[in-house]
Design an enzyme around this catalytic site. Structure first.
Site, PDB file in Angstrom:
ATOM      1  N   HIS A 192       0.846  -1.188   0.000  1.00 52.59           N
ATOM      2  CA  HIS A 192       0.000   0.000   0.000  1.00 52.59           C
ATOM      3  C   HIS A 192       0.879   1.234   0.000  1.00 52.59           C
ATOM      4  O   HIS A 192       1.857   1.322   0.752  1.00 52.59           O
ATOM      5  CB  HIS A 192      -0.913   0.054   1.227  1.00 52.59           C
ATOM      6  N   ASP A 245     -16.102   2.222   5.599  1.00 59.60           N
ATOM      7  CA  ASP A 245     -15.079   3.206   5.252  1.00 59.60           C
ATOM      8  C   ASP A 245     -15.586   4.214   4.218  1.00 59.60           C
ATOM      9  O   ASP A 245     -15.261   5.406   4.298  1.00 59.60           O
ATOM     10  CB  ASP A 245     -13.825   2.507   4.728  1.00 59.60           C
ATOM     11  N   ARG A 261     -15.669  12.422   6.619  1.00 58.23           N
ATOM     12  CA  ARG A 261     -14.399  13.021   7.056  1.00 58.23           C
ATOM     13  C   ARG A 261     -13.970  14.121   6.097  1.00 58.23           C
ATOM     14  O   ARG A 261     -13.502  15.189   6.504  1.00 58.23           O
ATOM     15  CB  ARG A 261     -13.305  11.950   7.135  1.00 58.23           C
ATOM     16  N   SER A 295      -8.716   3.597   8.406  1.00 60.29           N
ATOM     17  CA  SER A 295      -9.223   3.543   7.036  1.00 60.29           C
ATOM     18  C   SER A 295      -8.348   2.661   6.156  1.00 60.29           C
ATOM     19  O   SER A 295      -8.835   1.754   5.457  1.00 60.29           O
ATOM     20  CB  SER A 295      -9.300   4.952   6.453  1.00 60.29           C
ATOM     21  N   LYS A 344      -9.015  -1.868   5.225  1.00 59.51           N
ATOM     22  CA  LYS A 344      -9.155  -2.356   3.852  1.00 59.51           C
ATOM     23  C   LYS A 344      -8.071  -3.369   3.513  1.00 59.51           C
ATOM     24  O   LYS A 344      -8.344  -4.380   2.844  1.00 59.51           O
ATOM     25  CB  LYS A 344      -9.119  -1.174   2.881  1.00 59.51           C
TER      26      LYS A 344
END
Length: 440
Positions: free
Chosen positions: A83, A162, A169, A184, A188
């Site tokens: 990520h 999310d 947000r 968040s 995931k």
């Protein structure tokens, strides 16, 4: 069950929430029993009063289990993903996934779209005609089983909480709070059923975390969370003061990655290849496929050199509906009808600044990215970075090339692109690409 008002008051007054209370909040987000204004108030209370590490982990866990968690037990390979917090020209996923798959690690990659000056993997993949990025869970498993990696977008079944929370947000200016960012991102990634996760946290002008200390803090928080949930996790903090690689823009970034996988890259893509190899090698270490980082890097480099990584990419393209001839002849991805606008050096010297944010924003403004989630994308437009920080240039040398649709587009961003470069009389050292490795 405690009423929303009571839970909001606890956090408003600085109290700590129990795991059960946080689970009740996420249930309310998903089933609609919490109104948007109550969710927004609760998020603001979290933002202003803070979350403990226990609360952060409870929130991550509740979000993770708000939907499906992929069961990949039928795939008898170690499973790892990468990520990135996002940047300009950040396209490493397109190299990492096939390279790591070629080394015997399954890579289930649930990716996102671009927003603002940062690009998204899904937008890049859609530059390939026919490529499908909306796979069902069964299709995702099937592709992963057949070719070692699969790439898809987040479905309504994966961490549905999310999507609602992030929208609120964004609307309430509570995005830049690290515990909410951690929950968040990690919810995931944990939903992918991973054994290992490598994180690439960017810092610099083109990154979400412009301050290196903030980037390290975020990296440490995500690594601790991953380990707390039983996933072997490591993070790299990498430079984003200049675009990564040569190209910025969807189709041209895919073109660049295919050139690397086909062994047709050059020095302008050296940093992209270096970071991709580094992250890939660490995925091999985290999954136990290799024990030594230098050996792991050599194995990844060999997978690219002999064409095994390219073959995986081509196979994945076929399995996800893409037209393979674009892999075999990457130049077909480039739109030959685009106009070229050249940015040139206005004096002799050494490049000391290549402003990633300015270049990213310029590409967005001509349609290469989104300002709003509902915006459409022009996959063809983009920018080619012909020099890097530290390079010596002469008056009139090409610094970059904008690929756009007409003179009006070029005129609208020419000033921004010229201002993105600074040339000094004295030599400037090249920035360190990998600034830190975070294990805990």
């Amino acid at each position: 069950m405690m009423r929303p008002q009571e839970m909001i008051a606890i956090k408003r007054d600085g109290g700590e929430l129990s795991r059960e209370q946080i689970e009740g909040f996420i249930d309310g987000v998903c089933d609609g029993s919490w109104a948007d204004y109550q969710i927004s108030a609760f998020l603001m209370a979290m933002f202003t009063r803070g979350l403990s590490e226990d609360e952060q982990n409870a929130l991550t866990n509740a979000m993770l289990h708000s939907g499906d968690v992929l069961d990949l037990a039928s795939i008898d390979l170690p499973k790892a993903d990468k990520h990135s917090t996002g940047g300009v020209g950040d396209k490493t996923s397109l190299i990492i996934a096939p390279a790591v798959a070629a080394c015997g690690v399954a890579v289930p990659m649930i990716s996102g779209r671009g927003l603002g000056h940062t690009g998204g993997t899904l937008d890049k993949l859609e530059s390939i005609p026919g490529y499908r990025i909306n796979l069902s869970n069964d299709e995702f498993r099937s592709v992963l089983d057949k070719c070692g990696f699969a790439m898809t977008g987040q479905t309504d079944q994966i961490v549905p909480a999310d999507k609602k929370l992030y929208a609120l947000r964004d609307a309430t200016a509570t995005v830049p709070y690290i515990p909410l960012i951690v929950a968040s991102i990690m919810s995931k990634k944990l939903a992918e059923g991973l054994d290992a996760l490598i994180l690439d946290v960017k810092t610099g002008s083109g990154a979400f975390m412009t301050n290196p200390d903030d980037a390290v803090y975020l990296a440490r928080a995500m690594v601790r969370t991953g380990k707390e949930f039983g996933v072997r996790t490591q993070a790299i903090v990498s430079d984003m003061d200049q675009p990564l690689g040569r190209f910025v823009g969807n189709a041209c970034e895919v073109f660049e990655c295919l050139n690397i996988l086909r062994g047709e890259d050059d020095e302008r893509s050296a940093d992209l290849k270096q970071l991709s190899v580094e992250l890939s090698a660490r995925m091999l270490i985290l999954t136990g496929v290799e024990a030594d980082i230098d050996i792991a890097k050599k194995r990844i480099e060999d997978a690219i050199t002999i064409g095994a990584a390219y073959e995986k990419f081509e196979q994945n393209c076929y399995e996800q509906g893409g037209e393979k001839e674009f892999c075999r002849s990457p130049k077909q991805l480039l739109d030959s009808t685009l106009d070229e606008f050249i940015i040139r050096a206005d004096k002799d010297g050494y490049v000391s600044t290549v402003d990633a944010l300015a270049i990213g924003e310029a590409v967005v403004s001509i349609g290469g990215g989104r300002r709003l989630t509902e915006d459409s994308i022009d996959h063809g437009v983009g920018y080619s970075c012909e020099v890097k920080i530290g390079n010596e240039v002469r008056y009139g040398d090409v610094l970059g090339v904008l690929y756009c649709r007409g003179k009006d587009q070029a005129k609208s961003v020419s000033e921004k692109l010229n201002a993105a470069y600074r040339i000094d009389e004295q030599p400037t050292s090249k920035p360190e690409l990998i600034k830190a490795v975070i294990d805990a």
